[in-house]
Motif scaffolding. Structure first.
Motif: not given
Length: 334
Positions: A47, A314, A325, A327
Protein backbone atom coordinates in the motif's frame (compact mmCIF):
# COMPACT_ATOMS: atom_id res chain seq x y z
CA UNK A 1 7.46 30.92 -39.58
CA UNK A 2 5.81 28.08 -41.47
CA UNK A 3 2.50 26.66 -40.29
CA UNK A 4 4.14 23.23 -40.17
CA UNK A 5 6.86 24.41 -37.80
CA UNK A 6 4.35 26.42 -35.77
CA UNK A 7 2.27 23.27 -35.28
CA UNK A 8 5.28 21.37 -33.97
CA UNK A 9 6.09 24.19 -31.56
CA UNK A 10 2.53 24.20 -30.25
CA UNK A 11 2.57 20.44 -29.83
CA UNK A 12 5.91 20.69 -28.06
CA UNK A 13 4.62 23.37 -25.69
CA UNK A 14 1.55 21.30 -24.88
CA UNK A 15 3.74 18.30 -24.16
CA UNK A 16 5.87 20.41 -21.81
CA UNK A 17 2.77 21.72 -20.04
CA UNK A 18 1.46 18.17 -19.70
CA UNK A 19 4.76 17.01 -18.25
CA UNK A 20 4.77 19.97 -15.86
CA UNK A 21 1.22 19.20 -14.73
CA UNK A 22 2.18 15.59 -14.13
CA UNK A 23 5.16 16.71 -12.07
CA UNK A 24 2.88 18.87 -9.95
CA UNK A 25 0.51 15.97 -9.26
CA UNK A 26 2.55 13.20 -7.62
CA UNK A 27 1.21 9.67 -7.77
CA UNK A 28 1.85 9.25 -4.06
CA UNK A 29 3.00 11.26 -1.06
CA UNK A 30 4.57 10.52 2.30
CA UNK A 31 5.05 7.05 3.68
CA UNK A 32 3.33 4.39 5.75
CA UNK A 33 4.99 3.79 9.10
CA UNK A 34 4.50 0.36 10.65
CA UNK A 35 5.00 0.79 14.39
CA UNK A 36 3.66 -2.62 15.43
CA UNK A 37 3.20 -5.94 13.57
CA UNK A 38 -0.56 -5.59 14.12
CA UNK A 39 -0.67 -2.89 11.43
CA UNK A 40 0.22 -5.50 8.80
CA UNK A 41 -3.20 -7.05 9.30
CA UNK A 42 -4.84 -3.72 8.46
CA UNK A 43 -2.66 -2.34 5.64
CA UNK A 44 -1.20 -4.50 2.83
CA UNK A 45 2.57 -4.45 2.43
CA UNK A 46 2.40 -2.79 -1.00
CA UNK A 47 0.00 0.00 0.00
CA UNK A 48 0.97 3.60 -0.55
CA UNK A 49 -0.63 7.01 0.00
CA UNK A 50 -1.99 7.43 -3.51
CA UNK A 51 -2.87 10.93 -4.71
CA UNK A 52 -6.20 11.04 -6.55
CA UNK A 53 -6.40 14.82 -7.07
CA UNK A 54 -4.75 17.99 -5.85
CA UNK A 55 -4.86 21.77 -6.11
CA UNK A 56 -7.64 22.33 -3.58
CA UNK A 57 -7.68 25.11 -0.97
CA UNK A 58 -8.36 23.13 2.23
CA UNK A 59 -10.42 19.97 1.98
CA UNK A 60 -12.36 18.22 4.71
CA UNK A 61 -15.29 16.02 5.63
CA UNK A 62 -15.03 13.10 3.17
CA UNK A 63 -18.00 10.72 2.96
CA UNK A 64 -18.46 7.68 0.74
CA UNK A 65 -21.78 7.43 -1.08
CA UNK A 66 -22.38 3.72 -1.73
CA UNK A 67 -25.43 4.23 -3.93
CA UNK A 68 -23.33 6.00 -6.58
CA UNK A 69 -19.91 4.61 -5.65
CA UNK A 70 -18.36 8.04 -5.28
CA UNK A 71 -16.78 10.25 -2.64
CA UNK A 72 -17.98 13.68 -1.55
CA UNK A 73 -15.79 16.13 0.35
CA UNK A 74 -15.77 19.79 1.34
CA UNK A 75 -13.40 22.39 -0.07
CA UNK A 76 -14.06 24.94 2.66
CA UNK A 77 -12.56 28.30 1.54
CA UNK A 78 -14.23 28.34 -1.93
CA UNK A 79 -17.54 27.20 -0.39
CA UNK A 80 -17.93 24.00 -2.41
CA UNK A 81 -18.72 20.32 -2.00
CA UNK A 82 -16.67 18.30 -4.46
CA UNK A 83 -17.25 14.85 -5.93
CA UNK A 84 -14.68 12.23 -6.92
CA UNK A 85 -15.54 9.05 -8.80
CA UNK A 86 -13.27 6.37 -10.19
CA UNK A 87 -12.80 6.87 -13.90
CA UNK A 88 -14.42 10.31 -13.87
CA UNK A 89 -12.18 12.33 -11.55
CA UNK A 90 -13.27 15.45 -9.67
CA UNK A 91 -16.28 17.69 -10.27
CA UNK A 92 -18.23 20.30 -8.32
CA UNK A 93 -21.16 18.67 -6.52
CA UNK A 94 -22.63 21.73 -4.77
CA UNK A 95 -21.86 25.46 -4.84
CA UNK A 96 -22.46 27.34 -2.61
CA UNK A 97 -22.25 24.78 0.16
CA UNK A 98 -21.84 26.08 3.73
CA UNK A 99 -22.67 29.75 3.27
CA UNK A 100 -25.76 30.81 1.35
CA UNK A 101 -26.04 34.42 2.51
CA UNK A 102 -26.38 37.31 0.07
CA UNK A 103 -23.65 39.45 1.64
CA UNK A 104 -19.99 38.60 0.90
CA UNK A 105 -18.49 36.33 3.55
CA UNK A 106 -15.60 38.09 5.29
CA UNK A 107 -14.00 35.04 6.92
CA UNK A 108 -11.70 32.33 5.57
CA UNK A 109 -13.88 29.24 5.97
CA UNK A 110 -17.46 29.72 4.73
CA UNK A 111 -18.08 26.24 3.34
CA UNK A 112 -19.37 22.96 4.69
CA UNK A 113 -17.03 20.90 6.82
CA UNK A 114 -18.15 17.49 8.08
CA UNK A 115 -20.43 15.46 5.81
CA UNK A 116 -22.34 12.28 6.64
CA UNK A 117 -25.20 10.16 5.37
CA UNK A 118 -28.23 9.69 7.57
CA UNK A 119 -29.66 6.17 8.04
CA UNK A 120 -31.70 6.60 4.85
CA UNK A 121 -28.75 7.83 2.78
CA UNK A 122 -29.55 11.56 2.79
CA UNK A 123 -26.50 13.82 2.83
CA UNK A 124 -26.19 15.80 6.06
CA UNK A 125 -23.70 18.64 6.43
CA UNK A 126 -22.10 20.93 9.00
CA UNK A 127 -22.21 24.46 7.56
CA UNK A 128 -19.62 26.93 8.76
CA UNK A 129 -20.91 30.16 7.24
CA UNK A 130 -24.61 29.48 7.84
CA UNK A 131 -23.81 28.16 11.35
CA UNK A 132 -26.17 25.21 11.12
CA UNK A 133 -26.71 21.57 10.25
CA UNK A 134 -28.63 20.82 7.08
CA UNK A 135 -29.95 17.90 5.08
CA UNK A 136 -29.44 18.16 1.33
CA UNK A 137 -31.82 16.29 -0.95
CA UNK A 138 -33.70 16.80 -4.20
CA UNK A 139 -31.95 20.13 -4.70
CA UNK A 140 -33.25 21.47 -1.38
CA UNK A 141 -31.68 22.42 1.95
CA UNK A 142 -33.48 21.60 5.16
CA UNK A 143 -32.07 23.17 8.32
CA UNK A 144 -32.25 20.60 11.11
CA UNK A 145 -30.44 22.58 13.86
CA UNK A 146 -29.04 26.09 14.23
CA UNK A 147 -29.39 26.98 17.92
CA UNK A 148 -28.88 25.68 21.43
CA UNK A 149 -30.83 27.30 24.26
CA UNK A 150 -31.98 30.03 21.89
CA UNK A 151 -28.45 31.01 20.85
CA UNK A 152 -26.86 30.38 17.47
CA UNK A 153 -24.09 27.82 17.15
CA UNK A 154 -20.53 28.99 16.52
CA UNK A 155 -19.88 27.00 13.32
CA UNK A 156 -20.74 23.27 13.38
CA UNK A 157 -17.66 21.32 12.34
CA UNK A 158 -18.07 17.54 12.32
CA UNK A 159 -20.83 15.02 12.97
CA UNK A 160 -21.58 11.34 13.44
CA UNK A 161 -24.88 9.49 13.31
CA UNK A 162 -26.02 7.09 16.02
CA UNK A 163 -28.10 4.13 14.83
CA UNK A 164 -31.07 5.74 16.61
CA UNK A 165 -30.92 8.62 14.15
CA UNK A 166 -29.48 11.02 16.74
CA UNK A 167 -26.50 13.15 15.64
CA UNK A 168 -23.48 13.99 17.79
CA UNK A 169 -21.61 17.05 16.52
CA UNK A 170 -18.91 19.55 17.47
CA UNK A 171 -19.09 23.35 17.40
CA UNK A 172 -15.76 25.24 17.43
CA UNK A 173 -15.61 28.81 16.07
CA UNK A 174 -13.42 28.17 13.01
CA UNK A 175 -16.10 29.27 10.56
CA UNK A 176 -16.73 32.61 12.23
CA UNK A 177 -15.01 35.52 10.43
CA UNK A 178 -13.03 36.48 13.55
CA UNK A 179 -12.92 33.02 15.08
CA UNK A 180 -12.97 33.05 18.91
CA UNK A 181 -13.18 36.84 19.01
CA UNK A 182 -16.02 37.24 16.54
CA UNK A 183 -18.61 39.76 17.76
CA UNK A 184 -21.38 37.60 16.36
CA UNK A 185 -20.49 34.67 18.57
CA UNK A 186 -23.39 33.76 20.88
CA UNK A 187 -22.35 30.59 22.73
CA UNK A 188 -20.14 30.91 25.81
CA UNK A 189 -18.30 27.71 24.96
CA UNK A 190 -17.26 25.43 22.14
CA UNK A 191 -19.63 22.58 22.72
CA UNK A 192 -20.25 19.00 21.74
CA UNK A 193 -23.96 18.47 21.16
CA UNK A 194 -26.50 15.78 20.44
CA UNK A 195 -29.32 16.51 18.03
CA UNK A 196 -32.04 14.05 18.94
CA UNK A 197 -34.30 12.51 16.38
CA UNK A 198 -37.20 14.60 17.69
CA UNK A 199 -35.27 17.84 16.98
CA UNK A 200 -34.17 18.60 20.54
CA UNK A 201 -30.55 19.71 20.99
CA UNK A 202 -28.73 18.63 24.16
CA UNK A 203 -25.30 19.76 25.32
CA UNK A 204 -23.03 16.72 25.67
CA UNK A 205 -20.02 18.57 27.06
CA UNK A 206 -18.58 22.09 27.14
CA UNK A 207 -15.19 21.01 28.47
CA UNK A 208 -13.28 21.17 25.16
CA UNK A 209 -11.53 24.32 24.04
CA UNK A 210 -11.60 23.38 20.33
CA UNK A 211 -13.69 20.25 19.73
CA UNK A 212 -13.29 19.05 16.18
CA UNK A 213 -13.53 15.50 14.82
CA UNK A 214 -16.07 13.10 16.32
CA UNK A 215 -16.75 9.37 15.94
CA UNK A 216 -18.53 6.40 17.52
CA UNK A 217 -17.18 2.92 18.16
CA UNK A 218 -18.86 0.02 16.29
CA UNK A 219 -20.90 -0.95 19.37
CA UNK A 220 -21.78 2.73 19.95
CA UNK A 221 -20.61 2.51 23.54
CA UNK A 222 -17.73 4.95 23.05
CA UNK A 223 -17.78 8.48 21.67
CA UNK A 224 -14.46 9.93 20.51
CA UNK A 225 -13.87 13.69 20.39
CA UNK A 226 -10.72 15.23 18.91
CA UNK A 227 -9.48 18.60 20.11
CA UNK A 228 -7.48 20.77 17.69
CA UNK A 229 -5.95 23.00 20.33
CA UNK A 230 -2.15 23.35 19.90
CA UNK A 231 -1.86 23.66 23.68
CA UNK A 232 -3.89 20.49 24.30
CA UNK A 233 -3.89 18.40 21.12
CA UNK A 234 -5.90 15.45 22.35
CA UNK A 235 -8.53 12.81 21.65
CA UNK A 236 -10.94 12.00 24.47
CA UNK A 237 -13.12 8.91 24.73
CA UNK A 238 -16.49 9.07 26.48
CA UNK A 239 -18.65 6.14 27.60
CA UNK A 240 -22.09 6.45 25.99
CA UNK A 241 -24.96 5.61 28.32
CA UNK A 242 -28.17 3.87 27.32
CA UNK A 243 -30.04 7.18 27.20
CA UNK A 244 -27.48 8.73 24.82
CA UNK A 245 -25.75 10.92 27.39
CA UNK A 246 -22.08 10.34 28.17
CA UNK A 247 -20.06 9.63 31.27
CA UNK A 248 -16.74 11.06 32.34
CA UNK A 249 -14.20 11.42 29.55
CA UNK A 250 -10.87 9.58 29.44
CA UNK A 251 -7.74 10.70 27.62
CA UNK A 252 -7.29 8.45 24.58
CA UNK A 253 -4.38 10.25 22.89
CA UNK A 254 -2.22 13.30 23.63
CA UNK A 255 -0.18 14.68 20.74
CA UNK A 256 0.65 18.05 22.26
CA UNK A 257 4.38 17.28 22.37
CA UNK A 258 4.38 16.74 18.58
CA UNK A 259 2.72 20.05 17.70
CA UNK A 260 5.10 22.19 15.69
CA UNK A 261 7.47 19.29 15.01
CA UNK A 262 5.26 17.89 12.25
CA UNK A 263 2.26 19.30 10.43
CA UNK A 264 -1.29 18.87 11.71
CA UNK A 265 -3.49 18.68 14.77
CA UNK A 266 -6.13 16.20 15.96
CA UNK A 267 -9.06 16.53 13.59
CA UNK A 268 -11.29 14.02 11.81
CA UNK A 269 -11.53 10.28 12.51
CA UNK A 270 -12.71 7.03 10.99
CA UNK A 271 -13.43 3.83 12.90
CA UNK A 272 -13.01 0.46 11.24
CA UNK A 273 -15.23 -2.58 11.77
CA UNK A 274 -12.77 -3.96 14.36
CA UNK A 275 -12.94 -0.78 16.42
CA UNK A 276 -9.51 0.54 15.46
CA UNK A 277 -9.33 4.35 15.39
CA UNK A 278 -7.85 6.04 12.31
CA UNK A 279 -7.38 9.60 13.52
CA UNK A 280 -5.80 12.58 11.83
CA UNK A 281 -3.28 14.37 13.99
CA UNK A 282 0.30 15.62 14.08
CA UNK A 283 2.07 13.80 11.24
CA UNK A 284 -0.90 12.48 9.25
CA UNK A 285 -3.34 9.66 10.02
CA UNK A 286 -2.54 7.85 13.27
CA UNK A 287 -3.83 4.29 13.68
CA UNK A 288 -4.80 3.11 17.17
CA UNK A 289 -6.19 -0.09 18.60
CA UNK A 290 -9.47 0.28 20.53
CA UNK A 291 -7.35 0.31 23.69
CA UNK A 292 -5.42 3.37 22.50
CA UNK A 293 -2.12 1.80 21.39
CA UNK A 294 -0.72 3.43 18.26
CA UNK A 295 0.31 0.73 15.79
CA UNK A 296 0.86 2.72 12.61
CA UNK A 297 0.82 6.06 10.87
CA UNK A 298 0.08 7.35 7.40
CA UNK A 299 2.70 10.10 7.34
CA UNK A 300 1.40 12.38 4.60
CA UNK A 301 3.84 15.24 5.14
CA UNK A 302 0.82 17.56 5.07
CA UNK A 303 -1.65 18.99 7.58
CA UNK A 304 -4.19 16.18 7.37
CA UNK A 305 -7.80 17.01 8.13
CA UNK A 306 -9.94 13.90 7.88
CA UNK A 307 -10.47 10.38 6.55
CA UNK A 308 -13.24 7.91 5.80
CA UNK A 309 -13.60 4.34 4.61
CA UNK A 310 -15.09 3.67 1.22
CA UNK A 311 -16.99 0.51 0.40
CA UNK A 312 -14.25 -0.34 -2.09
CA UNK A 313 -11.46 -1.37 0.29
CA UNK A 314 -9.82 2.04 0.56
CA UNK A 315 -9.37 4.65 3.27
CA UNK A 316 -9.85 8.10 1.72
CA UNK A 317 -7.80 10.93 3.19
CA UNK A 318 -8.07 14.71 2.88
CA UNK A 319 -4.62 16.24 3.40
CA UNK A 320 -4.57 20.00 2.80
CA UNK A 321 -4.59 20.34 -1.02
CA UNK A 322 -4.46 16.59 -1.67
CA UNK A 323 -7.21 13.98 -1.94
CA UNK A 324 -5.61 10.59 -1.28
CA UNK A 325 -6.47 6.97 -0.66
CA UNK A 326 -4.76 3.98 0.93
CA UNK A 327 -5.61 0.33 0.29
CA UNK A 328 -6.62 -1.48 3.49
CA UNK A 329 -7.70 -4.92 4.62
CA UNK A 330 -10.53 -3.56 6.76
CA UNK A 331 -13.79 -1.78 6.18
CA UNK A 332 -15.46 1.03 8.04
CA UNK A 333 -17.86 0.37 10.88
CA UNK A 334 -21.43 -0.26 9.83
Amino acid sequence: MSLHRHSFLVIGMLAMLSASASAEAPKSIGKIERLDPAIDQLIPADSQIEVLADGFDWIEGPVWVPQGKYLLFSDIPPNKIMKWKEGEGVSVYLEPSGYTGKEPFTGKEPGTNGLALDPTGILTACCHGDRNLVKLFDGQRKVIADKYDGKRFNSPNDLVFHSSGDIYFTDPPYGLPKNFDDPGREQDWCGVYRLKKDGQVDLVTSQHTRPNGIALSPDEKTLYVAQSDPKAATITSYPVKADGTVGEGKLFYDGTSQVGKVKGLPDGMAIDAQGNVWATGPGGVLVFTPEGKQIGQLSTGEATSNCTFGADGYLYVTADRYLCRVKTNVSGKK
